[in-house]
Design a protein around this motif. Structure first.
Motif, PDB file in Angstrom:
ATOM      1  N   TYR A  15      11.394   5.717   6.003  1.00  0.00           N
ATOM      2  CA  TYR A  15      12.438   6.592   6.517  1.00  0.00           C
ATOM      3  C   TYR A  15      13.712   6.509   5.678  1.00  0.00           C
ATOM      4  O   TYR A  15      14.361   7.508   5.401  1.00  0.00           O
ATOM      5  CB  TYR A  15      12.748   6.289   7.982  1.00  0.00           C
ATOM      6  CG  TYR A  15      11.710   6.861   8.901  1.00  0.00           C
ATOM      7  CD1 TYR A  15      11.720   8.207   9.212  1.00  0.00           C
ATOM      8  CD2 TYR A  15      10.698   6.068   9.435  1.00  0.00           C
ATOM      9  CE1 TYR A  15      10.768   8.753  10.047  1.00  0.00           C
ATOM     10  CE2 TYR A  15       9.742   6.604  10.267  1.00  0.00           C
ATOM     11  CZ  TYR A  15       9.780   7.942  10.567  1.00  0.00           C
ATOM     12  OH  TYR A  15       8.836   8.479  11.385  1.00  0.00           O
ATOM     13  N   TYR A  16      14.079   5.318   5.247  1.00  0.00           N
ATOM     14  CA  TYR A  16      15.294   5.145   4.451  1.00  0.00           C
ATOM     15  C   TYR A  16      15.199   5.917   3.133  1.00  0.00           C
ATOM     16  O   TYR A  16      16.114   6.651   2.765  1.00  0.00           O
ATOM     17  CB  TYR A  16      15.534   3.659   4.191  1.00  0.00           C
ATOM     18  CG  TYR A  16      16.775   3.400   3.382  1.00  0.00           C
ATOM     19  CD1 TYR A  16      18.034   3.507   3.964  1.00  0.00           C
ATOM     20  CD2 TYR A  16      16.699   3.060   2.036  1.00  0.00           C
ATOM     21  CE1 TYR A  16      19.181   3.284   3.231  1.00  0.00           C
ATOM     22  CE2 TYR A  16      17.833   2.836   1.295  1.00  0.00           C
ATOM     23  CZ  TYR A  16      19.076   2.949   1.893  1.00  0.00           C
ATOM     24  OH  TYR A  16      20.204   2.734   1.159  1.00  0.00           O
ATOM     25  N   GLU A  17      14.093   5.749   2.427  1.00  0.00           N
ATOM     26  CA  GLU A  17      13.904   6.471   1.164  1.00  0.00           C
ATOM     27  C   GLU A  17      13.837   7.978   1.403  1.00  0.00           C
ATOM     28  O   GLU A  17      14.390   8.760   0.634  1.00  0.00           O
ATOM     29  CB  GLU A  17      12.633   6.000   0.466  1.00  0.00           C
ATOM     30  CG  GLU A  17      12.675   4.568  -0.003  1.00  0.00           C
ATOM     31  CD  GLU A  17      13.694   4.351  -1.104  1.00  0.00           C
ATOM     32  OE1 GLU A  17      13.867   5.261  -1.947  1.00  0.00           O
ATOM     33  OE2 GLU A  17      14.316   3.284  -1.101  1.00  0.00           O
ATOM     34  N   GLY A  18      13.182   8.388   2.472  1.00  0.00           N
ATOM     35  CA  GLY A  18      13.054   9.807   2.761  1.00  0.00           C
ATOM     36  C   GLY A  18      14.383  10.459   3.062  1.00  0.00           C
ATOM     37  O   GLY A  18      14.706  11.525   2.526  1.00  0.00           O
ATOM     38  N   ARG A  20      17.370   9.304   2.241  1.00  0.00           N
ATOM     39  CA  ARG A  20      18.271   9.162   1.102  1.00  0.00           C
ATOM     40  C   ARG A  20      18.031  10.251   0.065  1.00  0.00           C
ATOM     41  O   ARG A  20      18.966  10.750  -0.552  1.00  0.00           O
ATOM     42  CB  ARG A  20      18.091   7.787   0.472  1.00  0.00           C
ATOM     43  CG  ARG A  20      19.141   7.495  -0.592  1.00  0.00           C
ATOM     44  CD  ARG A  20      18.980   6.129  -1.136  1.00  0.00           C
ATOM     45  NE  ARG A  20      17.680   6.080  -1.816  1.00  0.00           N
ATOM     46  CZ  ARG A  20      17.278   5.071  -2.533  1.00  0.00           C
ATOM     47  NH1 ARG A  20      18.030   4.001  -2.637  1.00  0.00           N
ATOM     48  NH2 ARG A  20      16.097   5.076  -3.118  1.00  0.00           N
ATOM     49  N   ASP A  21      16.777  10.629  -0.114  1.00  0.00           N
ATOM     50  CA  ASP A  21      16.435  11.607  -1.135  1.00  0.00           C
ATOM     51  C   ASP A  21      16.483  13.049  -0.640  1.00  0.00           C
ATOM     52  O   ASP A  21      16.212  13.970  -1.402  1.00  0.00           O
ATOM     53  CB  ASP A  21      15.038  11.314  -1.687  1.00  0.00           C
ATOM     54  CG  ASP A  21      14.988   9.970  -2.406  1.00  0.00           C
ATOM     55  OD1 ASP A  21      16.057   9.531  -2.871  1.00  0.00           O
ATOM     56  OD2 ASP A  21      13.897   9.378  -2.492  1.00  0.00           O
ATOM     57  N   MET A  22      16.839  13.269   0.613  1.00  0.00           N
ATOM     58  CA  MET A  22      16.896  14.627   1.155  1.00  0.00           C
ATOM     59  C   MET A  22      18.052  15.413   0.561  1.00  0.00           C
ATOM     60  O   MET A  22      19.100  14.863   0.265  1.00  0.00           O
ATOM     61  CB  MET A  22      17.134  14.568   2.666  1.00  0.00           C
ATOM     62  CG  MET A  22      15.928  14.560   3.491  1.00  0.00           C
ATOM     63  SD  MET A  22      16.464  14.873   5.170  1.00  0.00           S
ATOM     64  CE  MET A  22      15.438  13.742   6.027  1.00  0.00           C
TER      65      MET A  22
END
Length: 73
Positions: A15-18, A20-22
């Motif tokens: 979730y954090y990576e997802g 952050r990259d949005m």
């Protein structure tokens, strides 16, 4: 040898990576949060007034009214 990450840590990383990259998703989440705020706060203030506080002066009177409504209905 690298130690395997725990399941909660892998879920957090996903979730954090997802998020952050949005790019467009951040705007959509802001829209969703504004709608939730409007729905729960503004709608409650406009359409669901606190009738017990308006009609009764003390907590004892409010409690007695609720008690009588629950029992006598």
């Amino acid at each position: 040898m690298a130690q395997a990450k725990s399941f909660p840590r892998r879920v957090w990383d996903l979730y954090y990576e997802g998020f952050r990259d949005m790019t467009v998703g951040k705007t959509l989440w802001i829209i969703i949060l504004v709608k939730v705020f409007i729905f729960f706060v503004v709608m409650k203030l406009l359409f669901f007034p606190n009738l017990l506080k308006r009609d009764f002066n003390t907590d004892e009177e409010r409690a007695e009214h609720v008690r009588s409504e629950l029992i006598n209905r």
